[in-house]
Design a protein around this motif. Structure first.
Motif, PDB file in Angstrom:
ATOM      1  N   TYR A  70      -3.310   7.832   2.033  1.00  0.00           N
ATOM      2  CA  TYR A  70      -4.408   7.357   3.153  1.00  0.00           C
ATOM      3  C   TYR A  70      -3.966   6.591   4.204  1.00  0.00           C
ATOM      4  CZ  TYR A  70      -6.775  10.354  -0.094  1.00  0.00           C
ATOM      5  OH  TYR A  70      -7.486  11.203  -0.870  1.00  0.00           O
ATOM      6  N   GLY A  71      -2.606   6.146   4.292  1.00  0.00           N
ATOM      7  CA  GLY A  71      -2.332   5.843   5.661  1.00  0.00           C
ATOM      8  C   GLY A  71      -1.917   4.278   6.099  1.00  0.00           C
ATOM      9  N   TRP A  72      -2.698   3.457   5.103  1.00  0.00           N
ATOM     10  CA  TRP A  72      -2.390   2.066   5.535  1.00  0.00           C
ATOM     11  C   TRP A  72      -1.124   1.657   5.367  1.00  0.00           C
ATOM     12  CZ3 TRP A  72      -4.710  -1.476   8.318  1.00  0.00           C
ATOM     13  CH2 TRP A  72      -4.482  -2.719   8.001  1.00  0.00           C
ATOM     14  N   PRO A  73      -0.608   0.689   5.915  1.00  0.00           N
ATOM     15  CA  PRO A  73      -0.929   0.085   7.231  1.00  0.00           C
ATOM     16  C   PRO A  73      -0.680   0.920   8.584  1.00  0.00           C
ATOM     17  CG  PRO A  73       1.195  -0.954   6.540  1.00  0.00           C
ATOM     18  CD  PRO A  73       0.945   0.108   5.653  1.00  0.00           C
ATOM     19  N   GLY A 120      -1.516   4.202  -0.060  1.00  0.00           N
ATOM     20  CA  GLY A 120      -1.890   4.045   1.221  1.00  0.00           C
ATOM     21  C   GLY A 120      -3.511   3.310   1.537  1.00  0.00           C
ATOM     22  N   HIS A 121      -3.978   2.458   0.354  1.00  0.00           N
ATOM     23  CA  HIS A 121      -5.179   2.023   0.674  1.00  0.00           C
ATOM     24  C   HIS A 121      -4.896   0.559   1.041  1.00  0.00           C
ATOM     25  CE1 HIS A 121      -7.158   5.742  -1.058  1.00  0.00           C
ATOM     26  NE2 HIS A 121      -6.341   5.706  -2.027  1.00  0.00           N
ATOM     27  N   ALA A 138       0.957  -1.177   0.065  1.00  0.00           N
ATOM     28  CA  ALA A 138      -0.094   0.026  -0.068  1.00  0.00           C
ATOM     29  C   ALA A 138       0.947   1.266  -0.079  1.00  0.00           C
ATOM     30  CB  ALA A 138      -0.914   0.122   1.153  1.00  0.00           C
ATOM     31  N   GLN A 139       1.895   1.375   0.735  1.00  0.00           N
ATOM     32  CA  GLN A 139       2.781   2.316   0.534  1.00  0.00           C
ATOM     33  C   GLN A 139       3.896   2.530  -0.435  1.00  0.00           C
ATOM     34  OE1 GLN A 139       2.793   4.992   2.888  1.00  0.00           O
ATOM     35  NE2 GLN A 139       0.585   4.236   3.541  1.00  0.00           N
ATOM     36  N   PHE A 149      -0.682  11.648   6.259  1.00  0.00           N
ATOM     37  CA  PHE A 149      -1.756  10.718   5.890  1.00  0.00           C
ATOM     38  C   PHE A 149      -2.992  11.716   5.754  1.00  0.00           C
ATOM     39  CE2 PHE A 149       0.512   7.429   8.328  1.00  0.00           C
ATOM     40  CZ  PHE A 149       1.275   7.287   7.268  1.00  0.00           C
ATOM     41  N   THR A 150      -3.963  11.376   4.866  1.00  0.00           N
ATOM     42  CA  THR A 150      -5.167  11.949   4.855  1.00  0.00           C
ATOM     43  C   THR A 150      -6.428  11.010   5.542  1.00  0.00           C
ATOM     44  OG1 THR A 150      -4.605  12.904   2.647  1.00  0.00           O
ATOM     45  CG2 THR A 150      -7.104  12.697   3.179  1.00  0.00           C
TER      46      THR A 150
END
Length: 379
Positions: free
Chosen positions: A269-272, A232-233, A198-199, A283-284
């Motif tokens: 969007y931050g994951w994980p 980041g999903h 994700a990142q 992060f959003t």
């Protein structure tokens, strides 16, 4: 056909908080906590983006059932003229549904699909005589397109690759595709359980992708030469645009929070590192979040000033009223437990919505008539 039923919202919301994904131990939140459902109370994208002032409270009228007896339905797309195409995840087929009578016409099996777990024949989109499909192949997830004339006796042409190399897994395959107001093709992907993807901006997993109709990185993408639009999903299965062209995405969480995100180019969007609202620099945060037991969101649509979100494990339809880029009220839940797991919602203009159930996906408790496409009126 039973009488139309007006369904009012279920109380206030434990949902500024909706969620889904994997339960402890790695089991998908789609499958956790299944419970028997009550019998249905009613029988029988180009996504519509009718603008309307957002109301503090809404309601849904179940006007009837368009068709039933579908096997593992997943993707739904509207054809010019109002008929629908629906994909079967596990049967690997596309079926045309008459938008007035519900009559089903098989268009054939899509070659190269390898169903397993949450993978198979997933999202559909239609544009300029092509049917686009997101599918799980032997080596990857990919987007293909097939010629379709649209006539009563027409069948799908052979699939042509549009975008390949999207990571595949037994779970977290994403799979929603849709054309945006800019004419570009967007896809929600999953990280397949490999959270590091994700990142990793070099991977197509755990992303929202944006490509031309031919599959090239779209002009104006935030990372030159890359189809990656946001990252980041964890597992994106819902995409929709509001009346002002803003992109919204629904995403499965893991153990805590499912998310509705306003998607911006290049945002993380931050994951994980983050699940739900984290307030961490870089992060959003989501616009709304839910416990995973109340949502496990798949498809979303925009109509009547709100996002409408189908819940799998949550077995309900969520309405999230919007004012611009913000929520204008608390999310409301409708249809809880009435039709079981809900997979896809499609807006076709004005107050009209199509809603696809998902009881035959191996995680539901199918009853007579499952699965079905419901006609809804949204207010």
């Amino acid at each position: 056909m039973k009488r139309p039923v007006v369904v009012k919202a279920l109380g206030g919301v434990a949902a500024l908080v909706l969620a889904a994904g994997c339960a402890p131990g790695g089991a998908s939140s789609e499958s956790a906590g299944e419970r028997p459902r009550t019998p249905p109370s009613a029988s029988a994208p180009a996504s519509g983006t009718a603008a309307a002032p957002p109301a503090a409270a809404g309601r849904v009228t179940v006007a009837g059932t368009l068709t039933e007896g579908l096997e593992s339905p997943w993707g739904l797309a509207e054809l010019p003229g109002g008929d629908l195409l629906v994909s079967s995840r596990d049967e690997r087929t596309v079926t045309r549904i008459d938008g007035r009578t519900g009559a089903k016409t098989p268009l054939g099996e899509v070659p190269g699909v390898v169903p397993a777990g949450e993978g198979g024949l997933l999202g559909l989109a239609v544009r300029d005589g092509w049917v686009y499909a997101y599918l799980t192949a032997s080596s990857d997830n990919r987007i293909v397109r097939m010629r379709y004339g649209g006539g009563a006796g027409d069948r799908l042409g052979p699939p042509e690759p549009v975008l390949t190399g999207i990571p595949k897994g037994f779970t977290h395959n994403g799979g929603r595709i849709a054309f945006g107001p800019d004419g570009m093709l967007y896809a929600g992907t999953g990280e397949t359980g490999d959270t590091g993807l994700a990142q990793d901006r070099g991977s197509l997993g755990g992303k929202v992708l944006r490509v031309t109709p031919e599959g090239k990185p779209a002009p104006g993408n935030p990372f030159p030469g890359s189809p990656v639009y946001s990252y980041g999903h964890r597992n994106v299965q819902g995409l929709a645009w509001d009346a002002d062209g803003r992109l919204w995405a629904a995403e499965f969480g893991q153990n805590t929070w499912d998310e509705l995100n306003l998607v911006g180019a290049g945002r993380n969007y931050g994951w994980p590192e983050a699940e739900g609202r984290a307030g961490k620099e870089g992060f959003t945060d989501p616009v709304a979040q839910w416990p995973t037991s109340e949502a496990s969101p798949s498809g979303i649509a925009y109509a009547r000033g709100a996002i409408w979100m189908a819940g799998l494990r949550g077995e309900r339809l969520w309405r999230i009223p919007l004012s611009g880029a913000e929520r204008s009220g608390e999310p409301e839940a409708f249809l809880e437990g009435e039709y079981g797991r809900l997979r896809t919602v499609l807006a076709t203009g004005g107050d009209r919505l199509w809603l696809v159930t998902s009881e035959t996906d191996t995680r539901g408790t199918p009853g007579p008539g499952d699965d079905r496409i419901l006609r809804l009126r949204a207010e």
